[in-house]
Design a protein around this motif. Structure first.
Motif, PDB file in Angstrom:
ATOM      1  N   ASP A   1       0.848  -1.141  -0.059  1.00  0.00           N
ATOM      2  CA  ASP A   1      -0.018  -0.215   0.061  1.00  0.00           C
ATOM      3  C   ASP A   1       0.812   1.218  -0.141  1.00  0.00           C
ATOM      4  O   ASP A   1       2.041   1.072   0.308  1.00  0.00           O
ATOM      5  CB  ASP A   1      -0.878  -0.017   1.299  1.00  0.00           C
ATOM      6  CG  ASP A   1      -0.460   0.679   2.297  1.00  0.00           C
ATOM      7  OD1 ASP A   1      -1.061   1.837   2.482  1.00  0.00           O
ATOM      8  OD2 ASP A   1       0.619   0.427   3.018  1.00  0.00           O
ATOM      9  N   ALA A   2       0.241   2.337  -0.213  1.00  0.00           N
ATOM     10  CA  ALA A   2       0.989   3.466  -0.626  1.00  0.00           C
ATOM     11  C   ALA A   2       1.596   4.145   0.674  1.00  0.00           C
ATOM     12  O   ALA A   2       2.822   4.623   0.658  1.00  0.00           O
ATOM     13  CB  ALA A   2       0.096   4.688  -1.004  1.00  0.00           C
ATOM     14  N   SER A   3       1.217   3.846   2.031  1.00  0.00           N
ATOM     15  CA  SER A   3       1.920   4.344   3.264  1.00  0.00           C
ATOM     16  C   SER A   3       2.927   3.529   3.372  1.00  0.00           C
ATOM     17  O   SER A   3       3.987   4.084   4.005  1.00  0.00           O
ATOM     18  CB  SER A   3       0.834   3.971   4.412  1.00  0.00           C
ATOM     19  OG  SER A   3       0.719   2.732   4.743  1.00  0.00           O
ATOM     20  N   ASN A   4       3.027   2.115   3.388  1.00  0.00           N
ATOM     21  CA  ASN A   4       4.310   1.441   3.543  1.00  0.00           C
ATOM     22  C   ASN A   4       5.200   1.723   2.295  1.00  0.00           C
ATOM     23  O   ASN A   4       6.391   1.892   2.675  1.00  0.00           O
ATOM     24  CB  ASN A   4       3.902  -0.051   3.243  1.00  0.00           C
ATOM     25  CG  ASN A   4       3.438  -0.731   4.678  1.00  0.00           C
ATOM     26  OD1 ASN A   4       4.258  -0.866   5.649  1.00  0.00           O
ATOM     27  ND2 ASN A   4       2.092  -1.125   4.663  1.00  0.00           N
ATOM     28  N   ALA A   5       4.952   2.235   1.048  1.00  0.00           N
ATOM     29  CA  ALA A   5       5.828   2.424   0.188  1.00  0.00           C
ATOM     30  C   ALA A   5       6.435   3.727   0.438  1.00  0.00           C
ATOM     31  O   ALA A   5       7.662   3.741   0.081  1.00  0.00           O
ATOM     32  CB  ALA A   5       5.106   2.487  -1.257  1.00  0.00           C
ATOM     33  N   SER A   6       5.679   4.635   1.069  1.00  0.00           N
ATOM     34  CA  SER A   6       6.248   5.869   1.238  1.00  0.00           C
ATOM     35  C   SER A   6       7.374   5.810   2.336  1.00  0.00           C
ATOM     36  O   SER A   6       8.132   6.832   2.599  1.00  0.00           O
ATOM     37  CB  SER A   6       5.353   6.988   1.646  1.00  0.00           C
ATOM     38  OG  SER A   6       4.996   6.637   3.079  1.00  0.00           O
TER      39      SER A   6
ATOM     40  N   LEU B   1       3.369   9.439   3.763  1.00  0.00           N
ATOM     41  CA  LEU B   1       1.871   9.438   3.361  1.00  0.00           C
ATOM     42  C   LEU B   1       1.207   8.928   4.605  1.00  0.00           C
ATOM     43  O   LEU B   1       1.510   7.991   5.250  1.00  0.00           O
ATOM     44  CB  LEU B   1       1.603   8.640   2.226  1.00  0.00           C
ATOM     45  CG  LEU B   1       1.356   9.186   0.763  1.00  0.00           C
ATOM     46  CD1 LEU B   1       2.630   9.715   0.108  1.00  0.00           C
ATOM     47  CD2 LEU B   1       0.993   8.060  -0.212  1.00  0.00           C
ATOM     48  N   ALA B   2       0.093   9.679   4.817  1.00  0.00           N
ATOM     49  CA  ALA B   2      -0.889   9.160   5.951  1.00  0.00           C
ATOM     50  C   ALA B   2      -1.544   7.766   5.495  1.00  0.00           C
ATOM     51  O   ALA B   2      -1.523   6.633   5.971  1.00  0.00           O
ATOM     52  CB  ALA B   2      -1.844  10.233   6.353  1.00  0.00           C
ATOM     53  N   TRP B   3      -1.984   8.037   4.147  1.00  0.00           N
ATOM     54  CA  TRP B   3      -2.549   6.662   3.467  1.00  0.00           C
ATOM     55  C   TRP B   3      -2.944   7.418   2.027  1.00  0.00           C
ATOM     56  O   TRP B   3      -2.846   8.736   1.741  1.00  0.00           O
ATOM     57  CB  TRP B   3      -3.957   6.362   4.091  1.00  0.00           C
ATOM     58  CG  TRP B   3      -4.671   7.630   4.758  1.00  0.00           C
ATOM     59  CD1 TRP B   3      -5.456   8.554   4.085  1.00  0.00           C
ATOM     60  CD2 TRP B   3      -4.806   7.978   6.186  1.00  0.00           C
ATOM     61  NE1 TRP B   3      -6.096   9.552   5.052  1.00  0.00           N
ATOM     62  CE2 TRP B   3      -5.565   9.158   6.395  1.00  0.00           C
ATOM     63  CE3 TRP B   3      -4.158   7.412   7.302  1.00  0.00           C
ATOM     64  CZ2 TRP B   3      -5.894   9.814   7.605  1.00  0.00           C
ATOM     65  CZ3 TRP B   3      -4.636   7.765   8.609  1.00  0.00           C
ATOM     66  CH2 TRP B   3      -5.363   9.039   8.683  1.00  0.00           C
TER      67      TRP B   3
ATOM     68  N   GLY C   1       0.761   0.562   6.862  1.00  0.00           N
ATOM     69  CA  GLY C   1       1.724   0.721   7.923  1.00  0.00           C
ATOM     70  C   GLY C   1       0.991   0.720   9.511  1.00  0.00           C
ATOM     71  O   GLY C   1       0.159   1.645   9.542  1.00  0.00           O
ATOM     72  N   ASP C   2       1.755   0.023  10.452  1.00  0.00           N
ATOM     73  CA  ASP C   2       0.952   0.226  11.737  1.00  0.00           C
ATOM     74  C   ASP C   2       1.006   1.632  12.303  1.00  0.00           C
ATOM     75  O   ASP C   2      -0.122   1.971  12.887  1.00  0.00           O
ATOM     76  CB  ASP C   2       1.975  -0.783  12.815  1.00  0.00           C
ATOM     77  CG  ASP C   2       3.375  -0.425  12.889  1.00  0.00           C
ATOM     78  OD1 ASP C   2       3.792   0.669  12.232  1.00  0.00           O
ATOM     79  OD2 ASP C   2       4.277  -1.248  13.440  1.00  0.00           O
ATOM     80  N   SER C   3       1.863   2.205  12.121  1.00  0.00           N
ATOM     81  CA  SER C   3       1.688   3.944  12.315  1.00  0.00           C
ATOM     82  C   SER C   3       0.709   4.506  11.859  1.00  0.00           C
ATOM     83  O   SER C   3      -0.176   5.541  12.445  1.00  0.00           O
ATOM     84  CB  SER C   3       2.993   4.836  12.609  1.00  0.00           C
ATOM     85  OG  SER C   3       4.055   3.859  13.294  1.00  0.00           O
ATOM     86  N   HIS C   4       0.589   4.316  10.625  1.00  0.00           N
ATOM     87  CA  HIS C   4      -0.585   4.904   9.797  1.00  0.00           C
ATOM     88  C   HIS C   4      -1.988   4.249  10.340  1.00  0.00           C
ATOM     89  O   HIS C   4      -3.043   5.193  10.379  1.00  0.00           O
ATOM     90  CB  HIS C   4      -0.036   4.607   8.349  1.00  0.00           C
ATOM     91  CG  HIS C   4       0.991   4.996   7.742  1.00  0.00           C
ATOM     92  ND1 HIS C   4       1.452   6.084   7.216  1.00  0.00           N
ATOM     93  CD2 HIS C   4       2.191   4.206   8.144  1.00  0.00           C
ATOM     94  CE1 HIS C   4       2.647   6.018   7.034  1.00  0.00           C
ATOM     95  NE2 HIS C   4       2.959   4.739   7.418  1.00  0.00           N
ATOM     96  N   ALA C   5      -2.004   3.086  10.363  1.00  0.00           N
ATOM     97  CA  ALA C   5      -3.086   2.467  10.832  1.00  0.00           C
ATOM     98  C   ALA C   5      -3.686   3.066  12.220  1.00  0.00           C
ATOM     99  O   ALA C   5      -4.809   3.260  12.459  1.00  0.00           O
ATOM    100  CB  ALA C   5      -3.079   0.840  11.039  1.00  0.00           C
ATOM    101  N   ALA C   6      -2.660   3.215  13.080  1.00  0.00           N
ATOM    102  CA  ALA C   6      -3.056   3.785  14.305  1.00  0.00           C
ATOM    103  C   ALA C   6      -3.685   5.192  14.217  1.00  0.00           C
ATOM    104  O   ALA C   6      -4.556   5.700  14.984  1.00  0.00           O
ATOM    105  CB  ALA C   6      -1.976   3.737  15.257  1.00  0.00           C
ATOM    106  N   LEU C   7      -3.048   5.959  13.251  1.00  0.00           N
ATOM    107  CA  LEU C   7      -3.242   7.377  13.055  1.00  0.00           C
ATOM    108  C   LEU C   7      -4.850   7.307  12.374  1.00  0.00           C
ATOM    109  O   LEU C   7      -5.530   8.149  12.984  1.00  0.00           O
ATOM    110  CB  LEU C   7      -2.590   7.962  12.101  1.00  0.00           C
ATOM    111  CG  LEU C   7      -2.836   9.631  11.746  1.00  0.00           C
ATOM    112  CD1 LEU C   7      -2.268  10.423  12.941  1.00  0.00           C
ATOM    113  CD2 LEU C   7      -2.216  10.045  10.334  1.00  0.00           C
TER     114      LEU C   7
END
Length: 485
Positions: A172-177, A280-282, A234-240
């Motif tokens: 996904d874009a968040s992990n790619a970033s 990226l946040a997402w 990504g876990d941090s983005h998921a938490a956000l």
């Protein structure tokens, strides 16, 4: 509408499988820990096969203990430890253990690209560092020396690949970033950086929106009918996302082994002037939102160090007793730079240090300094975010295991001079992935999910004079450490 969502939260220490009902409530959680592989050089690794097997075992046990009707499971969401990097062949066999995000083995690789650090920062939003997968990938190519075709991925890609029986090779874009190979302006892999790091573009996964369908899985025959994989973050983005930080200026800190501090900065890219990353946040339904982010390597890991290595305490709960019994006048500072300092200093050469100890500094005071070090590091990052965004930070939403430590949360509020709101819901990373997956398949309504959230608030109480003294001691310790390297 009846239905369930399963969320996989694959973290540094364990893999969790969590079942959510039709209202977004947690029904049950199953954990499977995996081994932390640390060799004599200090390289930190995970066995990707063990992680995948633990994923299947966790889901299997989750379904067994809940007796859930498997036909009502609507979707799977995945949140993952991010920069941890896996390399495997065309048959799905890893060439080596995964290089964990904490691992500093690629430091020498990153140093070779110092002449390009500004260009790398401009393209990716990330400071050049062995922390990110680009350098890890280059290290793997040079040291594992694959003789056949190879695939690279962060843990999300590895799990999707395995769960779909090698049918889906996506991230996904968040992990790619977070790979340091992603052009944050164009939203795709950077050919220039792939050429620079000598990483074949064909060895990288397809980048997708965070709420796309990543494929289907039956968990190796556990389900009669495969379910779609949605909500990969990504876990941090998921938490956000799980914290409901969907508006510009909202901030959260997730405290786990390390800590990720994120500020939603909206739909416009901004470059940090204070050593922070822009990620990226997402990317949801084609719409990209950005974050300022700072990461610290040692949050909960500092407490683990006290337990496993120093044998000062036997459990995290003991920190409360130690902080209460410690001499309040003691000036000891711990800078937990065990593998260097990350944001906002980005110095891989420094090492950890106790500073300001006196003859009367003892166990309790050292434990207190370790707990406080988490808050000092987060405060540094929050100050950088406020400066970069020109926005006052009135609230920080906190989650993760160390957020249960009342002394730490109050101290963070005192140092950061803001309200710290600790979510009464746990598993925010898993929640974010599950909610996004459930929304994507029409099971959940976003507004209803986030309408009522409960928090425990901590407001700063320390007088300004005492606050200045404490922060100045922290900065003095940092200056001494940086001077030594």
């Amino acid at each position: 509408m009846n239905g369930y969502v399963i969320s996989i939260d694959q973290s540094t220490q364990s893999t969790k499988a969590i079942l959510f009902d039709e209202k977004g409530n947690i029904v049950r959680r199953v954990d499977k820990k995996h081994e932390q592989l640390i060799n004599e050089k200090g390289y930190v690794s995970h066995d990707p096969i063990e992680i995948y097997h633990n994923t299947i075992e966790a889901v299997t046990e989750l379904i067994r203990v809940t007796h859930v009707d498997k036909t009502l499971i609507r979707a799977l969401g995945i949140s993952n430890q991010r920069e941890t990097t896996v390399m495997w062949d065309e048959k799905g066999k890893p060439y080596d253990d995964a290089v964990v995000w904490q691992c500093n083995r690629a430091k020498g690789v990153a140093l070779r690209y110092m002449d390009y650090k500004e260009e790398i920062y401009d393209i990716t939003g990330l400071p050049l560092s062995p922390y990110f997968p680009a350098s890890k990938m280059r290290w793997l190519i040079e040291n594992v020396c694959p003789t056949k075709a190879f695939y690279f991925g962060t843990i999300d890609t590895w799990l999707v690949y395995c769960l779909t029986n090698k049918q889906s090779y996506k991230t996904d874009a968040s992990n790619a970033s977070r790979t340091q190979l992603f052009d944050i302006h164009k939203g795709c892999w950077s050919q220039k950086l792939c050429d620079l790091f000598e990483i074949p573009l064909k060895s990288l996964p397809e980048i997708c929106d965070s709420n796309t369908c990543f494929g289907y899985t039956d968990f190796e025959g556990l389900l009669d009918v495969p379910i779609p994989i949605y909500g990969v973050l990504g876990d941090s983005h998921a938490a956000l996302f799980g914290q409901g930080c969907h508006e510009k200026g909202q901030v959260k800190t997730t405290l786990g082994t390390g800590s990720s501090i994120m500020m939603n900065i909206g739909e416009e890219y901004k470059k940090s002037q204070n050593g922070l990353a822009t990620s990226l946040a997402w990317r949801i339904d084609g719409k990209t939102e950005y974050v300022f982010e700072g990461n610290i390597n040692y949050a909960g890991a500092v407490i683990t160090w006290l337990i496993n290595d120093l044998k000062m305490i036997s459990s995290p709960g003991e920190t409360s007793y130690c902080t209460e019994q410690a001499n309040p006048a003691d000036e000891t500072i711990l800078v937990p730079a065990f593998s260097g300092l990350s944001a906002p200093y980005w110095n891989d050469d420094v090492r950890a240090m106790f500073y300001g100890m006196s003859r009367k500094t003892g166990r309790n005071e050292m434990v207190k300094a370790a707990v406080e070090s988490i808050a000092y590091q987060i405060t540094d990052i929050l100050n950088g975010m406020a400066s970069d965004s020109a926005l006052a930070i009135h609230q920080v939403k906190a989650d993760g295991g160390p957020s249960k430590n009342t002394y730490l949360m109050q101290f963070l509020s005192d140092m950061a001079r803001t309200v710290v709101s600790v979510s009464k819901q746990e598993e925010l990373s898993a929640i974010g992935a599950a909610y996004l997956a459930g929304i994507s398949v029409g099971l959940y309504n976003k507004e209803e999910l986030f309408a009522s959230r409960e928090y425990t608030d901590y407001s700063y109480q320390l007088p300004v004079s005492e606050w200045k003294l404490k922060m100045n001691r922290w900065y003095d310790a940092i200056k001494v450490l940086l001077k030594e390297c």
